[in-house]
Structure formats: structure tokens, C-alpha cells
Design an enzyme around this catalytic site. Structure first.
Site, PDB file in Angstrom:
ATOM      1  N   LYS A 187       1.262   3.892  -3.151  1.00  0.00           N
ATOM      2  CA  LYS A 187       0.865   5.304  -3.071  1.00  0.00           C
ATOM      3  C   LYS A 187       2.060   6.222  -3.331  1.00  0.00           C
ATOM      4  O   LYS A 187       1.908   7.296  -3.907  1.00  0.00           O
ATOM      5  CB  LYS A 187       0.257   5.606  -1.704  1.00  0.00           C
ATOM      6  CG  LYS A 187      -1.118   4.964  -1.481  1.00  0.00           C
ATOM      7  CD  LYS A 187      -2.205   5.588  -2.345  1.00  0.00           C
ATOM      8  CE  LYS A 187      -3.572   5.018  -2.000  1.00  0.00           C
ATOM      9  NZ  LYS A 187      -4.660   5.580  -2.815  1.00  0.00           N
TER      10      LYS A 187
ATOM     11  N   TYR B 110       0.832  -1.209   0.000  1.00  0.00           N
ATOM     12  CA  TYR B 110       0.000   0.000   0.000  1.00  0.00           C
ATOM     13  C   TYR B 110       0.867   1.260   0.000  1.00  0.00           C
ATOM     14  O   TYR B 110       0.717   2.134  -0.854  1.00  0.00           O
ATOM     15  CB  TYR B 110      -0.895  -0.032   1.233  1.00  0.00           C
ATOM     16  CG  TYR B 110      -1.891   1.105   1.354  1.00  0.00           C
ATOM     17  CD1 TYR B 110      -2.908   1.280   0.422  1.00  0.00           C
ATOM     18  CD2 TYR B 110      -1.828   1.985   2.439  1.00  0.00           C
ATOM     19  CE1 TYR B 110      -3.843   2.312   0.569  1.00  0.00           C
ATOM     20  CE2 TYR B 110      -2.760   3.005   2.589  1.00  0.00           C
ATOM     21  CZ  TYR B 110      -3.766   3.165   1.657  1.00  0.00           C
ATOM     22  OH  TYR B 110      -4.695   4.172   1.799  1.00  0.00           O
TER      23      TYR B 110
ATOM     24  N   ASP C 245       2.980  -1.437  12.500  1.00  0.00           N
ATOM     25  CA  ASP C 245       1.864  -0.554  12.837  1.00  0.00           C
ATOM     26  C   ASP C 245       2.449   0.803  13.272  1.00  0.00           C
ATOM     27  O   ASP C 245       3.214   0.859  14.236  1.00  0.00           O
ATOM     28  CB  ASP C 245       1.094  -1.188  14.005  1.00  0.00           C
ATOM     29  CG  ASP C 245      -0.295  -0.620  14.184  1.00  0.00           C
ATOM     30  OD1 ASP C 245      -1.245  -1.293  13.773  1.00  0.00           O
ATOM     31  OD2 ASP C 245      -0.421   0.484  14.744  1.00  0.00           O
TER      32      ASP C 245
ATOM     33  N   GLY D 244      -2.205  -0.172  23.169  1.00  0.00           N
ATOM     34  CA  GLY D 244      -3.152   0.899  22.826  1.00  0.00           C
ATOM     35  C   GLY D 244      -2.556   2.289  22.944  1.00  0.00           C
ATOM     36  O   GLY D 244      -3.275   3.277  22.876  1.00  0.00           O
TER      37      GLY D 244
ATOM     38  N   ARG E  65       0.491   9.146  14.659  1.00  0.00           N
ATOM     39  CA  ARG E  65       0.075   9.747  13.387  1.00  0.00           C
ATOM     40  C   ARG E  65      -0.786  10.967  13.676  1.00  0.00           C
ATOM     41  O   ARG E  65      -1.805  10.871  14.348  1.00  0.00           O
ATOM     42  CB  ARG E  65      -0.680   8.732  12.539  1.00  0.00           C
ATOM     43  CG  ARG E  65      -0.917   9.243  11.145  1.00  0.00           C
ATOM     44  CD  ARG E  65      -1.732   8.296  10.323  1.00  0.00           C
ATOM     45  NE  ARG E  65      -1.014   7.127   9.889  1.00  0.00           N
ATOM     46  CZ  ARG E  65      -1.611   5.973   9.652  1.00  0.00           C
ATOM     47  NH1 ARG E  65      -2.898   5.824   9.851  1.00  0.00           N
ATOM     48  NH2 ARG E  65      -0.914   4.956   9.206  1.00  0.00           N
TER      49      ARG E  65
ATOM     50  N   THR F  34      -1.077   6.217  18.443  1.00  0.00           N
ATOM     51  CA  THR F  34      -2.076   7.286  18.230  1.00  0.00           C
ATOM     52  C   THR F  34      -2.555   7.334  16.780  1.00  0.00           C
ATOM     53  O   THR F  34      -1.862   6.920  15.851  1.00  0.00           O
ATOM     54  CB  THR F  34      -1.503   8.672  18.589  1.00  0.00           C
ATOM     55  OG1 THR F  34      -0.469   9.002  17.656  1.00  0.00           O
ATOM     56  CG2 THR F  34      -0.971   8.702  20.008  1.00  0.00           C
TER      57      THR F  34
HETATM   58  P1  NAD Z   1     -12.823   1.803   0.003  1.00  0.00           P
HETATM   59  O1  NAD Z   1     -12.217   0.457  -0.033  1.00  0.00           O
HETATM   60  O2  NAD Z   1     -14.149   1.979   0.633  1.00  0.00           O
HETATM   61  O3  NAD Z   1     -12.888   2.419  -1.453  1.00  0.00           O
HETATM   62  C1  NAD Z   1     -11.998   2.083  -2.481  1.00  0.00           C
HETATM   63  C2  NAD Z   1     -12.790   1.813  -3.741  1.00  0.00           C
HETATM   64  O4  NAD Z   1     -11.884   1.523  -4.816  1.00  0.00           O
HETATM   65  C3  NAD Z   1     -13.722   0.610  -3.597  1.00  0.00           C
HETATM   66  O5  NAD Z   1     -15.024   0.965  -4.001  1.00  0.00           O
HETATM   67  C4  NAD Z   1     -13.116  -0.439  -4.530  1.00  0.00           C
HETATM   68  O6  NAD Z   1     -14.067  -1.327  -5.064  1.00  0.00           O
HETATM   69  C5  NAD Z   1     -12.450   0.447  -5.577  1.00  0.00           C
HETATM   70  N1  NAD Z   1     -11.378  -0.214  -6.312  1.00  0.00           N
HETATM   71  C6  NAD Z   1     -10.339  -0.929  -5.810  1.00  0.00           C
HETATM   72  N2  NAD Z   1      -9.566  -1.385  -6.801  1.00  0.00           N
HETATM   73  C7  NAD Z   1     -10.128  -0.945  -7.964  1.00  0.00           C
HETATM   74  C8  NAD Z   1      -9.789  -1.087  -9.331  1.00  0.00           C
HETATM   75  N3  NAD Z   1      -8.701  -1.771  -9.728  1.00  0.00           N
HETATM   76  N4  NAD Z   1     -10.580  -0.493 -10.265  1.00  0.00           N
HETATM   77  C9  NAD Z   1     -11.670   0.216  -9.892  1.00  0.00           C
HETATM   78  N5  NAD Z   1     -12.049   0.364  -8.609  1.00  0.00           N
HETATM   79  C10 NAD Z   1     -11.281  -0.208  -7.658  1.00  0.00           C
HETATM   80  O7  NAD Z   1     -11.731   2.765   0.725  1.00  0.00           O
HETATM   81  P2  NAD Z   1     -11.827   4.297   1.151  1.00  0.00           P
HETATM   82  O8  NAD Z   1     -11.575   4.397   2.589  1.00  0.00           O
HETATM   83  O9  NAD Z   1     -13.025   4.938   0.560  1.00  0.00           O
HETATM   84  O10 NAD Z   1     -10.528   4.877   0.405  1.00  0.00           O
HETATM   85  C11 NAD Z   1     -10.625   5.563  -0.833  1.00  0.00           C
HETATM   86  C12 NAD Z   1      -9.271   6.143  -1.209  1.00  0.00           C
HETATM   87  O11 NAD Z   1      -8.831   7.051  -0.198  1.00  0.00           O
HETATM   88  C13 NAD Z   1      -8.181   5.089  -1.349  1.00  0.00           C
HETATM   89  O12 NAD Z   1      -7.361   5.425  -2.452  1.00  0.00           O
HETATM   90  C14 NAD Z   1      -7.404   5.201  -0.066  1.00  0.00           C
HETATM   91  O13 NAD Z   1      -6.057   4.856  -0.240  1.00  0.00           O
HETATM   92  C15 NAD Z   1      -7.554   6.686   0.266  1.00  0.00           C
HETATM   93  N6  NAD Z   1      -7.422   6.926   1.715  1.00  0.00           N
HETATM   94  C16 NAD Z   1      -8.457   6.652   2.560  1.00  0.00           C
HETATM   95  C17 NAD Z   1      -8.291   6.879   3.919  1.00  0.00           C
HETATM   96  C18 NAD Z   1      -9.395   6.653   4.918  1.00  0.00           C
HETATM   97  O14 NAD Z   1      -9.178   6.879   6.106  1.00  0.00           O
HETATM   98  N7  NAD Z   1     -10.576   6.264   4.527  1.00  0.00           N
HETATM   99  C19 NAD Z   1      -7.063   7.347   4.411  1.00  0.00           C
HETATM  100  C20 NAD Z   1      -6.028   7.570   3.509  1.00  0.00           C
HETATM  101  C21 NAD Z   1      -6.226   7.374   2.158  1.00  0.00           C
HETATM  102  N1  UDP Z   2      -6.464  -1.443  15.946  1.00  0.00           N
HETATM  103  C1  UDP Z   2      -6.794  -2.006  17.175  1.00  0.00           C
HETATM  104  N2  UDP Z   2      -7.801  -2.939  17.206  1.00  0.00           N
HETATM  105  C2  UDP Z   2      -8.484  -3.344  16.097  1.00  0.00           C
HETATM  106  C3  UDP Z   2      -8.167  -2.747  14.857  1.00  0.00           C
HETATM  107  C4  UDP Z   2      -7.130  -1.802  14.811  1.00  0.00           C
HETATM  108  O1  UDP Z   2      -6.210  -1.665  18.197  1.00  0.00           O
HETATM  109  O2  UDP Z   2      -9.382  -4.209  16.234  1.00  0.00           O
HETATM  110  C5  UDP Z   2      -5.388  -0.426  15.899  1.00  0.00           C
HETATM  111  C6  UDP Z   2      -4.311  -0.690  14.851  1.00  0.00           C
HETATM  112  O3  UDP Z   2      -3.323  -1.565  15.367  1.00  0.00           O
HETATM  113  C7  UDP Z   2      -3.770   0.709  14.610  1.00  0.00           C
HETATM  114  C8  UDP Z   2      -5.004   1.597  14.808  1.00  0.00           C
HETATM  115  O4  UDP Z   2      -5.953   0.809  15.528  1.00  0.00           O
HETATM  116  O5  UDP Z   2      -2.813   1.050  15.575  1.00  0.00           O
HETATM  117  C9  UDP Z   2      -5.640   2.049  13.507  1.00  0.00           C
HETATM  118  O6  UDP Z   2      -5.792   0.910  12.682  1.00  0.00           O
HETATM  119  P1  UDP Z   2      -6.584   0.952  11.300  1.00  0.00           P
HETATM  120  O7  UDP Z   2      -6.598  -0.438  10.771  1.00  0.00           O
HETATM  121  O8  UDP Z   2      -7.882   1.626  11.504  1.00  0.00           O
HETATM  122  O9  UDP Z   2      -5.767   1.880  10.314  1.00  0.00           O
HETATM  123  P2  UDP Z   2      -4.252   2.394  10.162  1.00  0.00           P
HETATM  124  O10 UDP Z   2      -4.278   3.762  10.712  1.00  0.00           O
HETATM  125  O11 UDP Z   2      -3.310   1.507  10.942  1.00  0.00           O
HETATM  126  O12 UDP Z   2      -4.020   2.320   8.711  1.00  0.00           O
END
Ligand code: NAD
Ligand code: UDP
Length: 319
Positions: free
Chosen positions: A149, A145, A278, A207, A282, A210
């Protein structure tokens, strides 16, 4: 404007589609449904300005109609999802981003990449400003991942420099709200669903690590502001990248207690092994977004939990 949203049936993508439709734009939602669901956009399917196309963007995609913006959100996003699909995660961040930049170039469209705080890895600088290069393990379990990115950011900047594409990169920090999958393994849906079911809350490690949780509506507002932002005439390497997230930091253990309090469920907290790599801390430095976009999140974490509860109750059949 006609806006193409990749990953538009996912958690963030579907909220983005909602907001764009509400603002009067035309939306083409491209999604393979790998981790997203058609239900997330079911209410939009009959809308005259909304089109859903099921497509895997690791394969090229061509469209005849004009496209003004490409918002590239497709990628597995939770540690559980990308651990289950490591090769696909690298392909969608690599090939998928390449295909979508090609589409933006062909249409002279603007391009926004949904990047992540994970590009900072397990950060040695706290809070994390955009100028920090990160501390990423290139071969660990999160590398599929993180490095996808980082490649996506690099190719986005390459298309900007070589082809003059108008790009923006948003490094999103943990964002939460309705339509998160209850079983996606992320801490927010996991703890809330455990509490609602009356099950123990599983804190990984002690835990003390952050995170900083941003409510989805705040994040989407930030994305819209970034789309409206006018880049300056003179640029440096950091001009195109913005952190978006909530600078309010909590430990995972504090979050577990807050979930118990808001759900009013007196469930036990159990401690489980901490997953490898992990990140310990953050928290975004959002000075840039505050200064240039006049943006900062306004929803406290307690309120974010409250606003999401009805959705999780409904999904769990507890409504
Ligand atoms: P999500 O899994 O709900 O959404 C991702 C979507 O992408 C899904 O609908 C999935 O079906 C689609 N997808 C995956 N591979 C694909 C492909 N090859 N072709 C077309 N569609 C595809 O996740 P999310 O939380 O909504 O995240 C969306 C974006 O935001 C991601 O790029 C993720 O890296 C980024 N992001 C999210 C968070 C967060 O906290 N939610 C944090 C950092 C970055
Ligand atoms: N975490 C936890 N219990 C769970 C799931 C996640 O303590 O059942 C912790 C995980 O180890 C991390 C934080 O919660 O430290 C956030 O995890 P998440 O998977 O939501 O996303 P991340 O920020 O690590 O991408």
C-alpha cells in the site's frame, strides 16, 4: 459517469458499486474473485448500467469504451487473507496499481486509491493524522500488505506529479458491515459469528489493543464526497490524501463485551496469543475530511453490529 471499480465484488467494492448504480452511474466491476464473491454483486448482474468482468489486475487490462473514474479497491485486506497470499498482495498493490494508473492515464480518467491505516504501521503518534509517516516493519508478517500500500501511494503520487493524473488517496481505517466474509479472520465477523454460534470469543493478547470501527455506509458516503471534492489550485504534498474512519476508539476486549451484549449471547471470552506486529492503537484523525468534505461517520458501533446481524444470521443459517 462511467466508473471502473477494481475489487468490486469484495466487501467494500460491492457496496461502492451499489451506491454508484443508485446515483445513476455506469459501473464496470473488475475482480479476480480471489477474496471476493460473485454473490456480492449478483443482484446487479442484470442491471443495464452494470458490467462484471473477471480479471486479475496483476495482468494488464485494456478497455475501448471511455472510463471517467478508476476506483482501485482490489487487494486482499484481512490479515488472514494477506498472510495466505503475501506475494499476490505485493503484486496487486504494485503491478495492479501500476496497470490501473496506466489505464487512468490512457483514458484521462480520475483515479482513487483505496489505501489503509496500515501505512501508519504500529503508530507512535496517536491519533494518526495524514501527515504522520508511520512506523512499519518492512520485513514482518504484515509487511506484504503495508509496503504494497505504501508503494501504491508512492506510484499514485508519481503519476500525479509526472503525468498530471487527478488522483485521490483514501486511507481507510477498519470498516465493517454486511458482506464481510464470516471466515476472513477479521475481528468483527469473527466475534459476531462466535457469539451467534454460542462459541467462546477469541481475544488476542489481553485485548487492550484498540481499533476504531466505521460502518460501511458511512465510509462509502465519504468516498463519494472525496470523488466530488475539487482539488485546490495550489497543492502541497498532503493535498491528495485523506483519512476516512471512525474516531471512536474501543479496546478489543470492550468490543468483545459489546458483541455479547448486542447479540444477547452469554458466551465466554478466551485469551489467545497476540499475532506478531499487531498494532497497539489505531484511531484516525479525521479533521481534514471533516473540514474539506464535511464528512464524519454517524453510525455508532452498537448500531453497526445491529445492522450487520441479519446478514451474519443468514450466512450462518440462523435466520
Ligand atoms: P475484500 O477482500 O472483500 O475485497 C477485495 C477485492 O479485491 C476482492 O473482491 C478480491 O477478489 C479482489 N482482488 C484481489 N486481488 C485482485 C486482483 N489481482 N485482481 C482483481 N481483483 C482482485 O476486502 P475489502 O475489505 O473490501 O477491502 C477493499 C479495499 O479496501 C482493499 O484495497 C483494502 O486494502 C482496503 N481497505 C479495507 C479496509 C476495511 O476495513 N475493510 C481497511 C483499509 C483498507
Ligand atoms: N483479534 C482478536 N481476535 C480475533 C481476531 C482479531 O482479538 O479472533 C484482534 C487482532 O489481534 C487485532 C484486532 O482484533 O488487534 C483487529 O484485527 P483485524 O484482523 O480485524 O484487523 P487489523 O485491524 O489488525 O488489520
Amino acid at each position: 459517469m462511467r466508473v471502473l471499480v477494481t475489487g468490486g465484488a469484495g466487501f467494500l467494492g460491492s457496496h461502492l458499486c451499489d451506491r454508484l448504480i443508485a446515483e445513476g452511474h455506469e459501473v464496470i466491476c473488475l475482480d479476480s474473485l480471489l477474496t471476493g464473491r460473485e454473490e456480492n454483486v449478483a443482484h446487479l448482474l442484470n442491471h443495464p448500467r452494470f458490467t462484471f468482468i473477471r480479471h486479475d489486475i496483476t495482468q494488464p487490462f485494456y478497455i475501448a469504451e471511455r472510463v471517467d473514474w478508476v476506483l482501485h479497491f482490489a487487494s486482499p485486506a484481512s490479515p488472514k487473507d494477506y498472510a495466505a497470499n503475501p506475494i499476490h498482495t505485493l503484486k496487486v498493490g504494485g503491478l495492479g496499481t501500476y496497470h490501473m494508473l496506466g489505464l487512468a492515464k490512457a483514458h484521462k480518467a480520475k483515479f482513487l486509491l483505496a489505501s489503509t491505516s496500515e501505512v501508519y504501521g504500529d503508530p507512535m503518534v496517536h491519533p494518526q493524522p495524514e501527515s504522520y509517516w508511520g512506523n512499519v516493519n518492512p520485513i514482518g508478517p504484515r509487511s506484504c500488505y503495508d509496503e504494497a500500500k505504501r508503494f501504491a501511494e508512492a506510484i499514485t503520487m508519481a503519476y500525479h506529479r509526472q503525468h498530471g493524473i487527478d488522483v485521490r488517496i483514501v486511507r481507510i481505517f477498519n470498516t465493517v458491515g454486511p458482506r464481510m466474509r464470516i471466515d476472513d479472520g477479521r475481528v468483527f465477523p469473527t466475534f459476531i459469528s462466535q457469539a451467534l454460534r454460542g462459541e467462546p470469543i477469541t481475544v488476542y493478547g489481553d485485548g487492550s489493543q484498540t481499533r476504531s470501527f466505521c460502518y460501511v455506509d458511512d465510509l462509502i458516503e465519504g468516498i463519494l464526497r472525496l470523488m466530488a471534492w475539487v482539488p485546490p489550485d495550489s497543492e502541497d504534498e498532503l493535498t491528495r490524501v485523506f483519512n476516512l474512519g471512525n474516531p471512536e476508539e474501543v479496546t478489543v476486549l470492550e468490543f468483545a463485551h459489546l458483541v455479547k451484549e448486542v447479540t444477547e449471547k452469554d458466551v465466554p471470552i478466551v485469551f489467545c496469543p497476540l499475532p506478531k506486529d499487531d498494532p497497539h492503537r489505531r484511531r484516525p484523525d479525521i479533521t481534514k475530511a471533516q473540514t474539506l468534505l464535511d464528512w464524519r461517520p454517524t453510525t455508532p458501533l452498537q448500531e453497526a453490529i445491529k445492522r450487520t446481524l441479519p446478514y451474519f444470521r443468514q450466512v450462518l443459517g440462523l435466520a
